[in-house]
Design an enzyme around this catalytic site. Structure first.
Site, PDB file in Angstrom:
ATOM      1  N   SER A 115       0.879  -1.167   0.000  1.00  0.00           N
ATOM      2  CA  SER A 115       0.000   0.000   0.000  1.00  0.00           C
ATOM      3  C   SER A 115       0.915   1.215   0.000  1.00  0.00           C
ATOM      4  O   SER A 115       2.023   1.171   0.519  1.00  0.00           O
ATOM      5  CB  SER A 115      -0.865   0.045   1.261  1.00  0.00           C
ATOM      6  OG  SER A 115      -1.665  -1.091   1.357  1.00  0.00           O
ATOM      7  N   CYS A 116       0.418   2.306  -0.576  1.00  0.00           N
ATOM      8  CA  CYS A 116       1.172   3.559  -0.563  1.00  0.00           C
ATOM      9  C   CYS A 116       0.187   4.684  -0.320  1.00  0.00           C
ATOM     10  O   CYS A 116      -0.833   4.778  -1.015  1.00  0.00           O
ATOM     11  CB  CYS A 116       1.913   3.756  -1.887  1.00  0.00           C
ATOM     12  SG  CYS A 116       2.921   5.253  -1.912  1.00  0.00           S
ATOM     13  N   VAL A 117       0.482   5.509   0.669  1.00  0.00           N
ATOM     14  CA  VAL A 117      -0.410   6.612   1.008  1.00  0.00           C
ATOM     15  C   VAL A 117       0.370   7.914   1.149  1.00  0.00           C
ATOM     16  O   VAL A 117       1.548   7.905   1.508  1.00  0.00           O
ATOM     17  CB  VAL A 117      -1.201   6.330   2.311  1.00  0.00           C
ATOM     18  CG1 VAL A 117      -2.116   5.135   2.151  1.00  0.00           C
ATOM     19  CG2 VAL A 117      -0.259   6.113   3.474  1.00  0.00           C
TER      20      VAL A 117
END
Length: 136
Positions: A115-117
């Site tokens: 995931s990348c936020v």
């Protein structure tokens, strides 16, 4: 407020602490080993020897973050191949390609789930932070 200790005999929880990765800069552990999984705390680009941030751009900081992750993995006899999930935190999502290039060179074979936020800010003014979950 006191922390309660887990009294379950089935739950074996080991704290990970290695001098080859940055010391925790708050009330948390470098990682926790639980059965066949290790949950490593998010790494920012701290030089373990000096405690200072390394690099002033996303590429250099990502490189140091991955070195810190590698040090944590190595402390448990693991490699990038043991990582099953990562979460990347970026202060500027327009720099994703730069971070992805460094990330891809480290996780270059069957990469983990990810995931990348985007976040407003990270500790110590870091630009990137990555946390990992690994399997034994």
């Amino acid at each position: 407020m006191k922390t309660k200790k887990n009294k379950s005999k089935d739950l074996v929880r080991n704290v990970i602490n290695t001098p080859t990765a940055p010391k925790a800069i708050g009330p948390y552990s470098q990682g926790i080993e639980l059965k066949k999984l290790i949950f490593f705390s998010g790494q920012i680009p701290i030089d373990p020897a000096t405690g200072a941030l390394v690099g002033d751009d996303f590429t250099a900081q990502t490189r140091q973050v991955l070195k810190n992750i590698d040090a944590l993995l190595t402390s448990k006899g693991l490699t990038a191949a043991n990582v099953v999930k990562t979460t990347i935190f970026l202060t500027d999502m327009t720099k994703f390609a730069e971070v992805n290039a460094e990330y891809g060179s480290y996780f270059n074979f069957e990469p983990p789930a990810r995931s990348c936020v985007a976040v407003a800010a990270l500790p110590m003014g870091a630009l990137v932070e990555i946390e990992v979950i690994a399997t034994l």
